[in-house]
Write a protein that holds these residues in place. Structure first.
Motif, PDB file in Angstrom:
ATOM      1  N   ALA A 118       0.824  -1.215   0.000  1.00  0.00           N
ATOM      2  CA  ALA A 118       0.000   0.000   0.000  1.00  0.00           C
ATOM      3  C   ALA A 118       0.860   1.268   0.000  1.00  0.00           C
ATOM      4  CB  ALA A 118      -0.930   0.000   1.216  1.00  0.00           C
ATOM      5  N   TYR A 119       2.067   1.212   0.576  1.00  0.00           N
ATOM      6  CA  TYR A 119       2.948   2.394   0.591  1.00  0.00           C
ATOM      7  C   TYR A 119       3.509   2.686  -0.797  1.00  0.00           C
ATOM      8  CZ  TYR A 119       2.717   1.778   5.651  1.00  0.00           C
ATOM      9  OH  TYR A 119       2.271   1.645   6.930  1.00  0.00           O
ATOM     10  N   LEU A 120       3.590   1.642  -1.619  1.00  0.00           N
ATOM     11  CA  LEU A 120       4.021   1.846  -3.006  1.00  0.00           C
ATOM     12  C   LEU A 120       2.866   2.409  -3.833  1.00  0.00           C
ATOM     13  CD1 LEU A 120       5.821  -1.602  -3.503  1.00  0.00           C
ATOM     14  CD2 LEU A 120       6.961   0.604  -3.236  1.00  0.00           C
ATOM     15  N   THR A 121       1.654   2.066  -3.410  1.00  0.00           N
ATOM     16  CA  THR A 121       0.457   2.463  -4.148  1.00  0.00           C
ATOM     17  C   THR A 121       0.124   3.930  -3.880  1.00  0.00           C
ATOM     18  OG1 THR A 121      -0.305   0.215  -3.821  1.00  0.00           O
ATOM     19  CG2 THR A 121      -1.945   1.807  -4.581  1.00  0.00           C
ATOM     20  N   ASP A 122       0.206   4.326  -2.613  1.00  0.00           N
ATOM     21  CA  ASP A 122      -0.004   5.717  -2.239  1.00  0.00           C
ATOM     22  C   ASP A 122       1.192   6.155  -1.394  1.00  0.00           C
ATOM     23  OD1 ASP A 122      -0.588   8.145  -1.228  1.00  0.00           O
ATOM     24  OD2 ASP A 122      -2.552   7.627  -0.440  1.00  0.00           O
ATOM     25  N   PRO A 123       2.203   6.768  -2.022  1.00  0.00           N
ATOM     26  CA  PRO A 123       3.440   7.117  -1.303  1.00  0.00           C
ATOM     27  C   PRO A 123       3.218   8.073  -0.128  1.00  0.00           C
ATOM     28  CG  PRO A 123       3.757   7.273  -3.677  1.00  0.00           C
ATOM     29  CD  PRO A 123       2.286   7.085  -3.450  1.00  0.00           C
ATOM     30  N   ARG A 124       2.029   8.687  -0.037  1.00  0.00           N
ATOM     31  CA  ARG A 124       1.801   9.581   1.113  1.00  0.00           C
ATOM     32  C   ARG A 124       1.076   8.870   2.256  1.00  0.00           C
ATOM     33  NH1 ARG A 124      -1.692  12.953  -2.354  1.00  0.00           N
ATOM     34  NH2 ARG A 124      -1.927  10.769  -2.846  1.00  0.00           N
ATOM     35  N   LEU A 125       0.743   7.613   2.048  1.00  0.00           N
ATOM     36  CA  LEU A 125      -0.026   6.883   3.071  1.00  0.00           C
ATOM     37  C   LEU A 125       0.718   6.819   4.401  1.00  0.00           C
ATOM     38  CD1 LEU A 125      -2.345   4.899   3.943  1.00  0.00           C
ATOM     39  CD2 LEU A 125      -0.908   3.049   3.068  1.00  0.00           C
ATOM     40  N   GLU A 126       0.006   7.120   5.480  1.00  0.00           N
ATOM     41  CA  GLU A 126       0.555   6.955   6.826  1.00  0.00           C
ATOM     42  C   GLU A 126      -0.494   6.245   7.669  1.00  0.00           C
ATOM     43  OE1 GLU A 126       3.534   7.536   7.791  1.00  0.00           O
ATOM     44  OE2 GLU A 126       4.273   8.751   6.106  1.00  0.00           O
ATOM     45  N   PRO A 127      -0.057   5.396   8.628  1.00  0.00           N
ATOM     46  CA  PRO A 127      -1.019   4.805   9.534  1.00  0.00           C
ATOM     47  C   PRO A 127      -1.593   5.903  10.444  1.00  0.00           C
ATOM     48  CG  PRO A 127       1.217   3.933   9.885  1.00  0.00           C
ATOM     49  CD  PRO A 127       1.325   5.025   8.886  1.00  0.00           C
ATOM     50  N   PRO A 128      -2.683   5.711  11.165  1.00  0.00           N
ATOM     51  CA  PRO A 128      -3.358   4.426  11.339  1.00  0.00           C
ATOM     52  C   PRO A 128      -4.311   4.083  10.195  1.00  0.00           C
ATOM     53  CG  PRO A 128      -4.463   6.131  12.630  1.00  0.00           C
ATOM     54  CD  PRO A 128      -3.300   6.794  11.950  1.00  0.00           C
ATOM     55  N   PHE A 129      -4.488   2.784   9.972  1.00  0.00           N
ATOM     56  CA  PHE A 129      -5.510   2.298   9.054  1.00  0.00           C
ATOM     57  C   PHE A 129      -5.885   0.863   9.424  1.00  0.00           C
ATOM     58  CE2 PHE A 129      -1.319   2.036   6.820  1.00  0.00           C
ATOM     59  CZ  PHE A 129      -1.194   0.668   6.699  1.00  0.00           C
ATOM     60  N   VAL A 130      -6.979   0.407   8.819  1.00  0.00           N
ATOM     61  CA  VAL A 130      -7.389  -0.990   8.986  1.00  0.00           C
ATOM     62  C   VAL A 130      -6.894  -1.738   7.755  1.00  0.00           C
ATOM     63  CG1 VAL A 130      -9.388  -2.535   8.946  1.00  0.00           C
ATOM     64  CG2 VAL A 130      -9.388  -0.541  10.448  1.00  0.00           C
ATOM     65  N   ALA A 131      -6.326  -2.933   7.950  1.00  0.00           N
ATOM     66  CA  ALA A 131      -5.822  -3.698   6.808  1.00  0.00           C
ATOM     67  C   ALA A 131      -6.492  -5.062   6.742  1.00  0.00           C
ATOM     68  CB  ALA A 131      -4.313  -3.862   6.912  1.00  0.00           C
TER      69      ALA A 131
END
Ligand code: KG4
Ligand code: ZN
Length: 329
Positions: A118-131
């Motif tokens: 997911a970090y490759l998919t959205d380089p701005r992604l930061e936790p928290p999230f549900v996976a």
């Protein structure tokens, strides 16, 4: 640059990923065709095929990225969970490469790798999230906190979603792997023609179960002759696939409700499923949830995801990894 290696099952994979784990410069996957005739992965065959292929796959990953071994600053490798013999081939190769160049080695958990896609998919992604991880070996929901710690919220009580698709495909006389085979067979099928149970539908917890679905298919098939099966195949495949999609979507959205997280990540081979992607896109858009599903090639096993997980895993300094071992669990 990070050089990443993944050999936990039947894909021989290597990739070059930028040091922050947010961009893959190459991602080479060699899917072993050896297993098709057996209708499933044969562990010893997988280990031997990794052994034969891995050097060439690593070379391709470097040349595709236009990166030389001198530019590699660390080597990342899947150490668990998976087929032990298959994992050992990757771990031994990674150790050799890192040792020869005096580099640190980063052991990566395969499941954390799936999420890291997911970090490759959205380089701005930061936790928290549900996976949600839905693969051939695992089906589980996690809450990922600010420190990227994964806390298990629920998991399958029996088969993994991918395993249920693989077994269903086998019962229907379709090819391996079953997920894509069922999708293809289901193309012109009516999802409502047959009533398939959605596991633990009424339960409020976050666990999954796919054994009832499998049994239900078995009984439907027992009541049919070959001609009927041929005619009904698209509808059976469509109904079966829809039941898996519904179970995964329902529990994922329930987890979001309970955790209040604004973002969800869906990962693992089953996340490549077009019907699951469509269903989740629609439902998340309706409820204002940010949905991140990597493109299909980053959902199924690959090494770019292992490289993406590496910056946040603990590296072992040269030469302390000589005794590093792989683990099947
Ligand atoms: O993550 P993965 O490549 O390997 C494991 O870590 O298990 O997942 C493999 C699983 C298999 O069960 C396969 O049938 C399923 O993912 N799969 C799919 C699709 N592509 C692979 N299931 C549904 N739809 C797909 N397009
Ligand atoms: Zn996997």
């Amino acid at each position: 640059m990070i050089l990443a290696i993944e050999t936990s099952c039947d894909d021989t994979c290597a990739a070059v990923v930028e040091p922050d784990g947010r961009k893959a410069l190459s991602n080479v996957v060699h899917t072993q065709a050896e297993h098709e005739r057996y209708g499933g992965v044969v562990p010893e065959v997988a280990s031997r095929a990794h052994l034969e292929r891995l050097d060439g796959v690593v070379e391709r990953a470097l040349s595709d990225a236009n990166v030389s071994l001198e530019e590699v600053s660390r080597v990342a490798v899947t150490v668990r969970p998976g087929l032990i013999g298959a994992l050992l081939v990757g771990v031994a190769a990674a150790k050799g490469l890192a040792y020869a160049r005096g580099l640190p080695l980063v052991p990566v958990n395969h499941l954390e790798g799936h999420v890291a896609a997911a970090y490759l998919t959205d380089p701005r992604l930061e936790p928290p999230f549900v996976a949600l991880i839905a693969s051939g070996g695992h089906t589980a929901l996690y809450s990922v906190d600010l420190n990227r710690e994964m806390r298990l919220l629920g998991e399958t009580l029996d088969d993994a979603a991918g395993e249920a698709l693989d077994k269903g495909a086998r019962m229907l006389g379709l090819g391996f792997p079953g997920g894509p085979a069922i999708s293809k067979a289901a193309q012109d099928g009516d999802t409502d023609r047959y009533d398939f149970p959605v596991g633990l539908k009424r339960k409020d917890d976050l666990d999954f179960s796919f054994s009832g679905l499998k049994t239900s298919l078995l009984y439907k098939l027992k009541a049919m002759d070959e001609g009927q099966l041929r005619e009904e195949l698209p509808h059976l495949a469509a109904g079966y696939e829809a039941a898996v999609v519904e179970a995964l979507s329902r529990k994922l959205l329930r987890a979001v409700d309970l955790s209040d997280a604004p973002t969800v990540v869906v990962a693992g081979g089953v996340a490549a499923n077009a019907s699951l992607r469509r269903t989740l896109e629609e439902r998340c858009a309706k409820t204002g949830i940010t949905l991140i599903i990597p493109p299909p090639e980053l959902c199924t096993d690959n090494a770019a995801m292992i490289g993406a997980a590496a910056p946040h895993a603990t590296a072992i300094a040269y030469p302390e990894y000589a005794s590093l071992n792989a683990s099947s669990v």
